[in-house]
Design a protein around this motif. Sequence first.
Motif, PDB file in Angstrom:
ATOM      1  N   TYR A   1      44.589  48.030  65.811  1.00  0.00           N
ATOM      2  CA  TYR A   1      44.258  47.967  67.230  1.00  0.00           C
ATOM      3  C   TYR A   1      45.145  48.978  67.941  1.00  0.00           C
ATOM      4  CZ  TYR A   1      43.912  46.482  72.075  1.00  0.00           C
ATOM      5  OH  TYR A   1      43.725  46.473  73.437  1.00  0.00           O
ATOM      6  N   LYS A   2      44.518  50.010  68.506  1.00  0.00           N
ATOM      7  CA  LYS A   2      45.244  51.087  69.198  1.00  0.00           C
ATOM      8  C   LYS A   2      46.353  51.647  68.314  1.00  0.00           C
ATOM      9  CE  LYS A   2      44.262  49.723  73.962  1.00  0.00           C
ATOM     10  NZ  LYS A   2      44.835  49.340  75.289  1.00  0.00           N
ATOM     11  N   SER A   3      46.029  51.971  67.095  1.00  0.00           N
ATOM     12  CA  SER A   3      46.913  52.584  66.103  1.00  0.00           C
ATOM     13  C   SER A   3      47.955  51.625  65.521  1.00  0.00           C
ATOM     14  CB  SER A   3      47.618  53.829  66.647  1.00  0.00           C
ATOM     15  OG  SER A   3      48.682  53.500  67.510  1.00  0.00           O
ATOM     16  N   ARG A   4      47.982  50.370  65.988  1.00  0.00           N
ATOM     17  CA  ARG A   4      48.919  49.379  65.450  1.00  0.00           C
ATOM     18  C   ARG A   4      48.217  48.531  64.402  1.00  0.00           C
ATOM     19  NH1 ARG A   4      50.526  44.058  66.525  1.00  0.00           N
ATOM     20  NH2 ARG A   4      48.947  43.881  68.161  1.00  0.00           N
ATOM     21  N   LEU A   5      48.831  48.396  63.245  1.00  0.00           N
ATOM     22  CA  LEU A   5      48.280  47.576  62.175  1.00  0.00           C
ATOM     23  C   LEU A   5      48.368  46.113  62.607  1.00  0.00           C
ATOM     24  CD1 LEU A   5      49.261  47.986  58.400  1.00  0.00           C
ATOM     25  CD2 LEU A   5      48.458  45.866  59.385  1.00  0.00           C
ATOM     26  N   VAL A   6      47.239  45.416  62.654  1.00  0.00           N
ATOM     27  CA  VAL A   6      47.234  44.034  63.146  1.00  0.00           C
ATOM     28  C   VAL A   6      46.717  43.017  62.127  1.00  0.00           C
ATOM     29  CG1 VAL A   6      47.104  44.689  65.570  1.00  0.00           C
ATOM     30  CG2 VAL A   6      44.982  44.347  64.280  1.00  0.00           C
ATOM     31  N   VAL A   7      45.920  43.466  61.149  1.00  0.00           N
ATOM     32  CA  VAL A   7      45.411  42.570  60.110  1.00  0.00           C
ATOM     33  C   VAL A   7      45.661  43.206  58.755  1.00  0.00           C
ATOM     34  CG1 VAL A   7      43.389  41.432  59.099  1.00  0.00           C
ATOM     35  CG2 VAL A   7      43.599  41.612  61.587  1.00  0.00           C
ATOM     36  N   LEU A   8      46.287  42.460  57.863  1.00  0.00           N
ATOM     37  CA  LEU A   8      46.520  42.903  56.492  1.00  0.00           C
ATOM     38  C   LEU A   8      45.895  41.893  55.551  1.00  0.00           C
ATOM     39  CD1 LEU A   8      47.946  44.598  54.259  1.00  0.00           C
ATOM     40  CD2 LEU A   8      49.949  43.121  54.597  1.00  0.00           C
ATOM     41  N   LEU A   9      44.932  42.349  54.750  1.00  0.00           N
ATOM     42  CA  LEU A   9      44.274  41.515  53.741  1.00  0.00           C
ATOM     43  C   LEU A   9      44.719  41.996  52.375  1.00  0.00           C
ATOM     44  CD1 LEU A   9      42.170  39.510  52.610  1.00  0.00           C
ATOM     45  CD2 LEU A   9      40.405  41.236  53.048  1.00  0.00           C
ATOM     46  N   THR A  10      45.461  41.157  51.647  1.00  0.00           N
ATOM     47  CA  THR A  10      45.944  41.531  50.319  1.00  0.00           C
ATOM     48  C   THR A  10      45.044  40.912  49.255  1.00  0.00           C
ATOM     49  OG1 THR A  10      47.604  39.749  50.569  1.00  0.00           O
ATOM     50  CG2 THR A  10      48.336  41.992  50.932  1.00  0.00           C
ATOM     51  N   LEU A  11      44.508  41.784  48.390  1.00  0.00           N
ATOM     52  CA  LEU A  11      43.531  41.389  47.372  1.00  0.00           C
ATOM     53  C   LEU A  11      44.029  41.730  45.974  1.00  0.00           C
ATOM     54  CD1 LEU A  11      40.319  42.892  49.032  1.00  0.00           C
ATOM     55  CD2 LEU A  11      40.995  40.484  49.040  1.00  0.00           C
ATOM     56  N   GLU A  12      43.599  40.944  44.978  1.00  0.00           N
ATOM     57  CA  GLU A  12      43.940  41.196  43.573  1.00  0.00           C
ATOM     58  C   GLU A  12      45.456  41.336  43.379  1.00  0.00           C
ATOM     59  OE1 GLU A  12      42.270  41.279  40.669  1.00  0.00           O
ATOM     60  OE2 GLU A  12      40.417  40.631  41.625  1.00  0.00           O
ATOM     61  N   SER A  13      46.193  40.611  44.172  1.00  0.00           N
ATOM     62  CA  SER A  13      47.649  40.618  44.082  1.00  0.00           C
ATOM     63  C   SER A  13      48.159  39.193  44.009  1.00  0.00           C
ATOM     64  CB  SER A  13      48.255  41.344  45.280  1.00  0.00           C
ATOM     65  OG  SER A  13      49.661  41.227  45.291  1.00  0.00           O
ATOM     66  N   ASP A  14      47.764  38.382  45.002  1.00  0.00           N
ATOM     67  CA  ASP A  14      48.169  36.976  45.103  1.00  0.00           C
ATOM     68  C   ASP A  14      49.669  36.837  45.293  1.00  0.00           C
ATOM     69  OD1 ASP A  14      48.014  34.240  45.252  1.00  0.00           O
ATOM     70  OD2 ASP A  14      46.625  34.061  43.581  1.00  0.00           O
ATOM     71  N   LEU A  15      50.156  37.433  46.361  1.00  0.00           N
ATOM     72  CA  LEU A  15      51.576  37.332  46.695  1.00  0.00           C
ATOM     73  C   LEU A  15      52.014  35.883  46.832  1.00  0.00           C
ATOM     74  CD1 LEU A  15      51.769  40.145  49.407  1.00  0.00           C
ATOM     75  CD2 LEU A  15      52.646  40.272  47.067  1.00  0.00           C
ATOM     76  N   GLY A  16      51.164  35.060  47.448  1.00  0.00           N
ATOM     77  CA  GLY A  16      51.521  33.667  47.691  1.00  0.00           C
ATOM     78  C   GLY A  16      51.845  32.893  46.433  1.00  0.00           C
TER      79      GLY A  16
END
Length: 222
Positions: free
Chosen positions: A174-189
């Motif tokens: 949003y206006k050059s600011r990263l606001v949503v990060l979707l992490t896939l095939e990693s499973d950090l949690g």
Amino acid sequence: MIYSPKTFISLVIIALFTSFFSVKSDAQDLAILKYKGGGDWYSNPTALPNLIKFCNENIETEINTKPETVEAGSTDIFQYPLLHMTGHGNVFFNEEEAQNLKLYLESGGFLHIDDNYGMKDYVVKELKKVFPNQELKELPKSHEIFNTAFKFAQGLPKIHEHDGKRPQALVLFYKSRLVVLLTLESDLGDGWEDQEVHNDPEDVRLKALQMGANIVKYAFEN
């Protein structure tokens, strides 16, 4: 888009709220995002407490050790600079929730979605309600989020196999600011959870925690 009277009134209330308040710029807390649709938003119960402990010990944060749970349609989300969302299944945002999340993100909030295996298609569809004119894009390895507290020259680390594909960090801005990060095939949690839950080697858990700390640091400082 034509809204029902009830939806319109809800959106007006949200808009009035956010005209006076934005996400607390000095806050150092995070929350779990509860969503509708039947997906297990509550999965990985030991993950965030462990990540918070790691952050408080390693990147000088002072995060409440017990993360709160907030609903997508609640104004409570504006108290937190970072929302964490996970699960395996269906995700659904109604009109009020999608608009609330949009205002939250535009007001300085950050949403990290960690696919715990099986939620990708659902959440991608629901994110179109939040930012209908945007498509998720893969984040390059050179981005700051991979190079804040800890260095990840190869980008997002691989923690669990899932489908055996390479890990991906997909994002919305949003206006050059990263606001949503979707992490896939990693499973950090899963890597953040207590060791006995998945029996991951310590070096793998450390990578997951370090990447999580990078996300927290980035969200708090940007």
